[in-house]
Scaffold this motif. Structure first.
Motif, mmCIF file in Angstrom:
data_model
loop_
_atom_site.group_PDB
_atom_site.id
_atom_site.type_symbol
_atom_site.label_atom_id
_atom_site.label_comp_id
_atom_site.label_asym_id
_atom_site.label_seq_id
_atom_site.Cartn_x
_atom_site.Cartn_y
_atom_site.Cartn_z
ATOM 1 N N ARG A 12 97.957 44.442 103.180
ATOM 2 C CA ARG A 12 99.183 44.158 102.429
ATOM 3 C C ARG A 12 99.523 42.676 102.446
ATOM 4 O O ARG A 12 100.439 42.241 101.765
ATOM 5 C CB ARG A 12 100.334 44.989 102.953
ATOM 6 N N ARG A 13 98.795 41.926 103.278
ATOM 7 C CA ARG A 13 98.960 40.467 103.269
ATOM 8 C C ARG A 13 97.664 39.859 102.779
ATOM 9 O O ARG A 13 96.597 40.423 102.986
ATOM 10 C CB ARG A 13 99.270 39.950 104.663
ATOM 11 N N ASN A 14 97.773 38.664 102.176
ATOM 12 C CA ASN A 14 96.532 38.077 101.661
ATOM 13 C C ASN A 14 95.811 37.274 102.734
ATOM 14 O O ASN A 14 94.769 36.707 102.488
ATOM 15 C CB ASN A 14 96.827 37.194 100.436
ATOM 16 N N GLN B 66 96.911 35.865 115.648
ATOM 17 C CA GLN B 66 98.163 36.133 116.378
ATOM 18 C C GLN B 66 98.295 35.404 117.718
ATOM 19 O O GLN B 66 99.405 35.040 118.103
ATOM 20 C CB GLN B 66 98.326 37.643 116.598
ATOM 21 N N PRO B 67 97.190 35.190 118.466
ATOM 22 C CA PRO B 67 97.364 34.517 119.755
ATOM 23 C C PRO B 67 98.030 33.140 119.673
ATOM 24 O O PRO B 67 98.559 32.661 120.675
ATOM 25 C CB PRO B 67 95.926 34.399 120.284
ATOM 26 N N LEU B 68 98.036 32.507 118.498
ATOM 27 C CA LEU B 68 98.687 31.194 118.407
ATOM 28 C C LEU B 68 100.021 31.246 117.658
ATOM 29 O O LEU B 68 100.597 30.202 117.344
ATOM 30 C CB LEU B 68 97.744 30.181 117.740
ATOM 31 N N VAL C 110 89.157 54.797 113.964
ATOM 32 C CA VAL C 110 90.359 53.973 114.188
ATOM 33 C C VAL C 110 90.018 52.973 115.281
ATOM 34 O O VAL C 110 89.456 53.341 116.318
ATOM 35 C CB VAL C 110 91.573 54.841 114.599
ATOM 36 N N VAL C 111 90.343 51.692 115.047
ATOM 37 C CA VAL C 111 89.971 50.647 116.015
ATOM 38 C C VAL C 111 91.163 49.722 116.297
ATOM 39 O O VAL C 111 92.155 49.717 115.571
ATOM 40 C CB VAL C 111 88.772 49.807 115.492
ATOM 41 N N GLY C 112 91.037 48.959 117.369
ATOM 42 C CA GLY C 112 92.029 47.924 117.688
ATOM 43 C C GLY C 112 93.325 48.493 118.206
ATOM 44 O O GLY C 112 93.365 49.542 118.860
ATOM 45 N N ASP C 113 94.425 47.787 117.897
ATOM 46 C CA ASP C 113 95.745 48.162 118.416
ATOM 47 C C ASP C 113 96.205 49.530 117.934
ATOM 48 O O ASP C 113 97.136 50.106 118.498
ATOM 49 C CB ASP C 113 96.793 47.118 117.987
ATOM 50 N N ALA C 114 95.599 50.043 116.862
ATOM 51 C CA ALA C 114 96.015 51.337 116.312
ATOM 52 C C ALA C 114 95.375 52.504 117.055
ATOM 53 O O ALA C 114 95.767 53.657 116.872
ATOM 54 C CB ALA C 114 95.658 51.404 114.822
HETATM 55 C C1 LIG Z 1 102.206 37.001 119.657
HETATM 56 C C2 LIG Z 1 100.890 37.640 120.004
HETATM 57 C C3 LIG Z 1 100.027 36.998 120.873
HETATM 58 C C4 LIG Z 1 98.804 37.573 121.213
HETATM 59 N N1 LIG Z 1 97.963 36.910 122.068
HETATM 60 C C5 LIG Z 1 96.742 37.415 122.317
HETATM 61 C C6 LIG Z 1 95.812 36.702 123.126
HETATM 62 O O1 LIG Z 1 96.109 35.611 123.617
HETATM 63 N N2 LIG Z 1 94.578 37.257 123.326
HETATM 64 C C7 LIG Z 1 94.226 38.462 122.780
HETATM 65 O O2 LIG Z 1 93.111 38.911 122.974
HETATM 66 N N3 LIG Z 1 95.094 39.171 122.052
HETATM 67 C C8 LIG Z 1 96.335 38.682 121.795
HETATM 68 N N4 LIG Z 1 97.217 39.381 121.007
HETATM 69 C C9 LIG Z 1 96.826 40.734 120.547
HETATM 70 C C10 LIG Z 1 95.870 40.673 119.369
HETATM 71 O O3 LIG Z 1 96.352 39.788 118.392
HETATM 72 C C11 LIG Z 1 95.734 42.092 118.832
HETATM 73 O O4 LIG Z 1 95.216 42.908 119.847
HETATM 74 C C12 LIG Z 1 94.816 42.120 117.615
HETATM 75 O O5 LIG Z 1 95.390 41.381 116.564
HETATM 76 C C13 LIG Z 1 94.575 43.564 117.169
HETATM 77 O O6 LIG Z 1 93.731 43.553 116.066
HETATM 78 P P1 LIG Z 1 93.851 44.690 114.961
HETATM 79 O O7 LIG Z 1 92.757 44.428 113.987
HETATM 80 O O8 LIG Z 1 93.949 46.004 115.613
HETATM 81 O O9 LIG Z 1 95.273 44.433 114.266
HETATM 82 P P2 LIG Z 1 95.853 43.150 113.568
HETATM 83 O O10 LIG Z 1 95.091 41.934 113.918
HETATM 84 O O11 LIG Z 1 97.309 43.170 113.865
HETATM 85 O O12 LIG Z 1 95.626 43.410 112.019
HETATM 86 C C14 LIG Z 1 96.242 44.459 111.346
HETATM 87 C C15 LIG Z 1 96.167 44.195 109.852
HETATM 88 O O13 LIG Z 1 96.522 45.371 109.158
HETATM 89 C C16 LIG Z 1 97.363 45.065 108.075
HETATM 90 N N5 LIG Z 1 98.192 46.234 107.807
HETATM 91 C C17 LIG Z 1 99.016 46.880 108.664
HETATM 92 N N6 LIG Z 1 99.597 47.930 108.058
HETATM 93 C C18 LIG Z 1 99.131 47.936 106.783
HETATM 94 C C19 LIG Z 1 99.380 48.787 105.666
HETATM 95 N N7 LIG Z 1 100.196 49.827 105.731
HETATM 96 N N8 LIG Z 1 98.746 48.506 104.492
HETATM 97 C C20 LIG Z 1 97.886 47.442 104.399
HETATM 98 N N9 LIG Z 1 97.631 46.618 105.439
HETATM 99 C C21 LIG Z 1 98.241 46.875 106.621
HETATM 100 C C22 LIG Z 1 98.165 43.873 108.578
HETATM 101 O O14 LIG Z 1 98.695 43.121 107.502
HETATM 102 C C23 LIG Z 1 97.123 43.114 109.383
HETATM 103 O O15 LIG Z 1 96.443 42.161 108.623
HETATM 104 C C24 LIG Z 1 98.443 38.837 120.666
HETATM 105 C C25 LIG Z 1 99.314 39.479 119.782
HETATM 106 C C26 LIG Z 1 100.520 38.886 119.443
HETATM 107 C C27 LIG Z 1 101.446 39.576 118.490
#
Ligand SMILES: Cc1cc2nc3c(=O)[nH]c(=O)nc-3n(C[C@H](O)[C@H](O)[C@H](O)COP(=O)(O)OP(=O)(O)OC[C@H]3O[C@@H](n4cnc5c(N)ncnc54)[C@H](O)[C@@H]3O)c2cc1C
Length: 424
Positions: A34-36, A41-43, A296-300
């Motif tokens: 939903r974002r381009n 996020q770590p920064l 399903v991978v990552g934070d989800a």
């Molecule tokens: C402030 C902060 C600092 C962090 N620092 C660290 C660190 O130092 N080291 C580290 O390892 N981890 C860190 N993390 C955690 C790390 O960023 C996450 O674990 C990682 O981003 C997870 O990856 P992901 O692909 O699961 O989700 P994300 O990287 O969050 O990506 C999810 C994507 O899904 C998209 N999305 C969500 N819902 C929808 C929808 N309904 N429709 C379409 N698109 C959608 C979003 O727009 C996004 O682009 C930090 C997180 C935060 C918030």
């Protein structure tokens, strides 16, 4: 015969890694976000504390994956997964059918059932959040400078960070440096060095995922910077006047939420079991129970086949899991059995501020300036794109040498500002 269609939802750490892992596979890939932009996020906290610009830590997903010929990127908001019909439902346009789905939609803030706190204590998850926090922080100093009332001024110069994980610690340490060093000579009425930065953690300790020795060093470094560290302290209320710690009120104009996270709500539409944080409970190969075509991978995802506790929400878990999910899709297409995911922990780091960090690499634990240098080079290395790497390196070198924060801009309409900077 048409190639199997793999749909990836999310262009974060997990989504991008999955896409790249499929670049030579005989599939057609569609990545939806939903974002381009992909956001590093770590920064984010460095945007919130005026060191970096949004454009330094975000890159258009379309540009990142421009060389991958078997992939199309679509900017859409996904509202629902119809796992029975193998379709992804989006806000605009027809549902998108898939043969395989990789869900990598990350997490959002959780206020432990107290959603009414949200407007008073923004979390840090997106560029808009970071710019909102930056505006609140800078405005608090500006208001304090023209405030005649002593108590009101104290309130404006009190900042509360809720949550003592890495993000809370990074924010608290950097805000303290900003108040005590960067802004010191610029105001006439207020003494910015008397700013209170209060870091509140409900659990027994900050940085609970680190060994005790490193936690102690980080705590000492924070206190040296002037941060008040309140452990075993629960926030029981937040409103426009500040917070309540236990039954003690603390007047604070700026409160930042760095405490709870919950999986993206989209996960709830899968109709499969979730854990307490709303994450999908996955099988050892990262697929969904009853849906071998959905991963399903990552934070989800909630993956608890390796340790007693689910794997942490960090970038490495998302990236490694995504690669494994992609490989399992290729195996399944070839009629082979999938392989279980095994996470390789490469270590844990947290930054406390200028020249101060802690690092736990398993075989080696260290802190202070060496850990800070490793942290810097690791993050430069992980950033996407040469332009971003160069820009961030230059900004950091400048702010290290001069103590200045080059992006101290107060923007009236944060969202518009984001769009402008991203579009640069
Ligand atoms: C402030 C902060 C600092 C962090 N620092 C660290 C660190 O130092 N080291 C580290 O390892 N981890 C860190 N993390 C955690 C790390 O960023 C996450 O674990 C990682 O981003 C997870 O990856 P992901 O692909 O699961 O989700 P994300 O990287 O969050 O990506 C999810 C994507 O899904 C998209 N999305 C969500 N819902 C929808 C929808 N309904 N429709 C379409 N698109 C959608 C979003 O727009 C996004 O682009 C930090 C997180 C935060 C918030």
């Amino acid at each position: 015969m048409p190639l199997p269609h793999v749909v990836i939802v999310g262009g974060g750490f997990g989504g991008l890694s999955a896409a790249r892992a499929l670049r030579h596979a005989p599939v057609r890939v569609t990545l939806l976000d939903r974002r381009n932009h992909h956001l590093f996020q770590p920064l984010l906290y460095q945007v919130a504390t005026a060191t970096l610009s949004p454009g330094d830590i975000a890159s258009p997903i379309r540009w990142v994956l421009r060389h991958q010929k078997n992939l199309q990127v679509l900017l859409v908001d996904v509202t629902r997964i119809d796992a029975g019909a193998r379709q992804v439902v989006v806000t605009e346009g027809l549902p998108i059918s898939y043969d395989f789905l990789i869900l990598a939609t990350g997490a959002s803030h959780a206020y432990f059932g107290r959603d009414e706190w949200r407007p008073f204590a923004p979390g840090l998850k997106s560029l808009e959040d970071a710019l909102d926090i930056r505006r609140r922080v800078l405005m608090a100093f500006e208001r304090a400078e023209r405030e005649a009332d002593h108590d009101r001024r104290d309130m404006l110069l009190t900042f509360v960070i809720v949550g003592g994980g890495p993000t809370g610690v990074e924010l608290a340490g950097t805000l303290a440096e900003m108040a005590r060093r960067t802004l010191r000579e610029e105001f006439r009425t207020i003494e910015t060095s008397r700013t209170r930065i209060v870091l509140v953690e409900a659990g027994p300790t900050i940085l609970a995922s680190f060994p005790e020795k490193l936690r102690d060093r980080a705590r000492a470094a924070l206190q040296q910077k002037g941060v008040e560290v309140c452990e075993r302290t629960a926030v029981t209320h937040i409103d426009e006047r500040g917070v309540r710690l236990g039954d003690q009120p603390l007047a604070a104009a700026t409160v930042v939420w760095a405490a709870g996270v919950a999986a993206s709500p989209l996960v709830g539409t899968l109709g499969t079991p979730l854990d307490r944080a709303g994450r999908a409970i996955v099988e050892p190969d990262l697929s969904l129970p009853g849906h071998p075509e959905v991963f399903v991978v990552g934070d989800a995802a909630s993956f608890s086949h390796q340790n007693a506790r689910p794997l942490p929400g960090v970038a490495q878990v998302a990236m490694q899991g995504a690669v494994q999910a992609a490989r399992n899709i290729v195996r399944r297409m070839a009629g082979e059995a999938t392989r279980p995911f095994h996470y390789t922990d490469k270590g844990n780091m947290a930054i406390v501020g200028r020249g101060a960090a802690i690092a736990d690499l398993g075989f080696l634990r260290f802190s202070g300036f060496p850990a800070w240098m490793v942290w810097i080079f690791l993050h430069i290395f992980m950033l996407i794109g040469f332009r971003n790497r160069l820009s961030v390196l230059m900004q950091w070198a400048l702010s290290y040498l001069t103590m200045q924060r080059s992006v101290r801009l107060i923007t009236v309409a944060p969202a518009t500002h984001v769009e402008r900077e991203i579009g640069e």
